[in-house]
Design a protein around this motif. Structure first.
Motif, PDB file in Angstrom:
ATOM      1  N   HIS A  84      -4.049   4.988   4.197  1.00  0.00           N
ATOM      2  CA  HIS A  84      -4.382   4.023   3.150  1.00  0.00           C
ATOM      3  C   HIS A  84      -4.003   2.588   3.530  1.00  0.00           C
ATOM      4  O   HIS A  84      -4.310   1.660   2.771  1.00  0.00           O
ATOM      5  N   LEU A  85      -3.322   2.396   4.653  1.00  0.00           N
ATOM      6  CA  LEU A  85      -3.010   1.038   5.103  1.00  0.00           C
ATOM      7  C   LEU A  85      -4.302   0.321   5.480  1.00  0.00           C
ATOM      8  O   LEU A  85      -5.282   0.941   5.901  1.00  0.00           O
ATOM      9  N   ARG A  86      -4.295  -0.986   5.373  1.00  0.00           N
ATOM     10  CA  ARG A  86      -5.481  -1.764   5.730  1.00  0.00           C
ATOM     11  C   ARG A  86      -5.773  -1.640   7.219  1.00  0.00           C
ATOM     12  O   ARG A  86      -4.865  -1.422   8.035  1.00  0.00           O
ATOM     13  N   GLY A  87      -7.037  -1.815   7.554  1.00  0.00           N
ATOM     14  CA  GLY A  87      -7.451  -1.655   8.941  1.00  0.00           C
ATOM     15  C   GLY A  87      -6.725  -2.576   9.894  1.00  0.00           C
ATOM     16  O   GLY A  87      -6.373  -2.173  11.020  1.00  0.00           O
ATOM     17  N   ARG A  97      -3.330  -1.004  10.728  1.00  0.00           N
ATOM     18  CA  ARG A  97      -3.417   0.134  11.645  1.00  0.00           C
ATOM     19  C   ARG A  97      -3.804  -0.321  13.053  1.00  0.00           C
ATOM     20  O   ARG A  97      -3.337   0.235  14.043  1.00  0.00           O
ATOM     21  N   ASP A  98      -4.635  -1.362  13.126  1.00  0.00           N
ATOM     22  CA  ASP A  98      -5.007  -1.896  14.444  1.00  0.00           C
ATOM     23  C   ASP A  98      -3.788  -2.495  15.153  1.00  0.00           C
ATOM     24  O   ASP A  98      -3.598  -2.290  16.364  1.00  0.00           O
ATOM     25  N   LYS A  99      -2.977  -3.238  14.417  1.00  0.00           N
ATOM     26  CA  LYS A  99      -1.777  -3.853  15.012  1.00  0.00           C
ATOM     27  C   LYS A  99      -0.813  -2.764  15.496  1.00  0.00           C
ATOM     28  O   LYS A  99      -0.249  -2.871  16.589  1.00  0.00           O
ATOM     29  N   LEU A 100      -0.619  -1.725  14.707  1.00  0.00           N
ATOM     30  CA  LEU A 100       0.240  -0.620  15.137  1.00  0.00           C
ATOM     31  C   LEU A 100      -0.340   0.060  16.377  1.00  0.00           C
ATOM     32  O   LEU A 100       0.384   0.398  17.318  1.00  0.00           O
ATOM     33  N   GLY A 101      -1.653   0.229  16.384  1.00  0.00           N
ATOM     34  CA  GLY A 101      -2.314   0.888  17.505  1.00  0.00           C
ATOM     35  C   GLY A 101      -2.188   0.123  18.807  1.00  0.00           C
ATOM     36  O   GLY A 101      -2.147   0.722  19.893  1.00  0.00           O
ATOM     37  N   ILE A 159       7.582  -2.956   9.067  1.00  0.00           N
ATOM     38  CA  ILE A 159       6.654  -3.976   9.568  1.00  0.00           C
ATOM     39  C   ILE A 159       5.249  -3.710   9.023  1.00  0.00           C
ATOM     40  O   ILE A 159       4.546  -4.631   8.569  1.00  0.00           O
ATOM     41  N   ALA A 160       4.813  -2.447   9.062  1.00  0.00           N
ATOM     42  CA  ALA A 160       3.480  -2.089   8.567  1.00  0.00           C
ATOM     43  C   ALA A 160       3.346  -2.442   7.084  1.00  0.00           C
ATOM     44  O   ALA A 160       2.335  -3.019   6.663  1.00  0.00           O
ATOM     45  N   GLU A 161       4.356  -2.109   6.298  1.00  0.00           N
ATOM     46  CA  GLU A 161       4.289  -2.377   4.861  1.00  0.00           C
ATOM     47  C   GLU A 161       4.325  -3.877   4.571  1.00  0.00           C
ATOM     48  O   GLU A 161       3.646  -4.360   3.657  1.00  0.00           O
ATOM     49  N   THR A 162       5.119  -4.613   5.339  1.00  0.00           N
ATOM     50  CA  THR A 162       5.193  -6.063   5.128  1.00  0.00           C
ATOM     51  C   THR A 162       3.853  -6.722   5.411  1.00  0.00           C
ATOM     52  O   THR A 162       3.377  -7.569   4.637  1.00  0.00           O
ATOM     53  N   TYR A 163       3.226  -6.333   6.519  1.00  0.00           N
ATOM     54  CA  TYR A 163       1.923  -6.902   6.863  1.00  0.00           C
ATOM     55  C   TYR A 163       0.878  -6.492   5.820  1.00  0.00           C
ATOM     56  O   TYR A 163       0.057  -7.305   5.384  1.00  0.00           O
ATOM     57  N   ASN A 164       0.905  -5.237   5.396  1.00  0.00           N
ATOM     58  CA  ASN A 164      -0.037  -4.757   4.393  1.00  0.00           C
ATOM     59  C   ASN A 164       0.100  -5.542   3.088  1.00  0.00           C
ATOM     60  O   ASN A 164      -0.891  -5.917   2.452  1.00  0.00           O
ATOM     61  N   THR A 165       1.340  -5.829   2.704  1.00  0.00           N
ATOM     62  CA  THR A 165       1.597  -6.578   1.474  1.00  0.00           C
ATOM     63  C   THR A 165       1.135  -8.020   1.596  1.00  0.00           C
ATOM     64  O   THR A 165       0.569  -8.591   0.656  1.00  0.00           O
TER      65      THR A 165
END
Length: 302
Positions: free
Chosen positions: A153-156, A159-163, A182-188
């Protein structure tokens, strides 16, 4: 050692405080929310100020993210069970369902079952309450729990940055929680940018609610994990019973278990190992400051 890294981190924190002040009334523990709605809505001009800086803040966050996601984070596996609010429709934030899950299995419960599937305990050496599953197992709430079940459900862009750095769920130890943060902060940040772009001042601040006798409960995913409230109101409109279960209290049993297991798995148990591992894992959980400053002395018996 890295002034630019510090500036980037501080830039994001500084901006987030402005956002909280505009949307929540103050930058810490917001005061604008009330039963039935809000006390006040920000002016369009105030929200526009948030938007004005968002591109610069995103650049700072992405530079900081690249640093964190490139760290040599341990990959050993810890035995953890997770508890999150989740109904399968969006990233865990609000839901009427609870998901109890590990790396291979998920069980769903109604929110009303929360106090049935967890039990409270107290230890002689501590004034803080702890929570475990009814079978006695500790469990983890917070970013790691949300990320492992809500990744899709994270924004694309997230997920791209994590990938780019090879990060995908499931995460298997608490050291990896910083990646989930980090993922949640960027998503927010991306959500806030979209919110600010579309924001229009509402004409209504909510509805008036009359609280009669009965039982009321709710939960929300605070940054540290599930925050649960239940109240019983009597015939006079007074609260006769209240139960507030905080994320830090829920994580305490797991925190102690994981610290103990990690120390015992190390090749040589020493005072230095205890202090280092203990401090590292506590910070991975990020307990609230009122809970995190209490320690117990550890005696090493050779």
């Amino acid at each position: 050692r890295n002034p630019q890294l510090f500036r980037d981190a501080f830039r994001v924190i500084e901006w987030s405080r402005k956002v909280m002040t505009v949307l929540g009334g103050r930058f810490h523990n917001v005061v604008s929310i009330r039963i039935g709605g809000v006390y006040g809505c920000p002016r369009r001009e105030e929200v526009a100020k948030i938007l004005r800086d968002v591109a610069d803040v995103e650049r700072s966050l992405l530079r900081f993210a690249d640093f964190v996601l490139s760290l040599d984070i341990p990959s050993f596996k810890q035995d953890m069970k997770f508890l999150t609010l989740y109904d399968g429709s969006e990233y865990p934030e609000r839901a009427e369902k609870i998901a109890l899950h590990d790396s291979s299995h998920v069980e769903f419960y109604d929110l009303r079952d929360f106090e049935r599937i967890v039990k409270v305990e107290q230890k002689a050496y501590s004034n803080a309450l702890r929570y475990r599953l009814t079978n006695g197992d500790p469990y983890v709430v917070g970013p790691l729990a949300r990320f492992n079940i809500g990744y899709k459900h994270l924004r694309g862009e997230v997920r791209d940055k994590l990938g780019e750095h090879g990060w995908r769920p499931p995460f298997v130890n608490m050291y990896q929680s910083i990646v989930a943060r980090i993922a949640e902060t960027y998503n927010t940040l991306l959500f806030l940018r979209e919110f600010a772009e579309k924001y229009r001042e509402p004409t209504e601040r909510g509805v008036e609610v009359k609280i009669g006798p009965g039982e009321y409960l709710a939960a929300v995913e605070a940054p540290r994990g599930i925050l649960y409230h239940r109240y019983v109101v009597d015939a006079n409109g007074r609260i006769s019973y209240a139960n507030i279960v905080t994320p830090t209290a829920q994580n305490l049993a797991a925190m102690e278990r994981l610290i103990s297991d990690t120390i015992h798995q190390s090749n040589a148990v020493s005072e230095e190992t205890v202090l280092r591992v203990g401090a590292e894992i506590v910070r991975c959980f990020d307990p609230c400051i009122s809970c995190s400053v209490h320690t117990v002395k550890v005696h090493i018996i050779q």
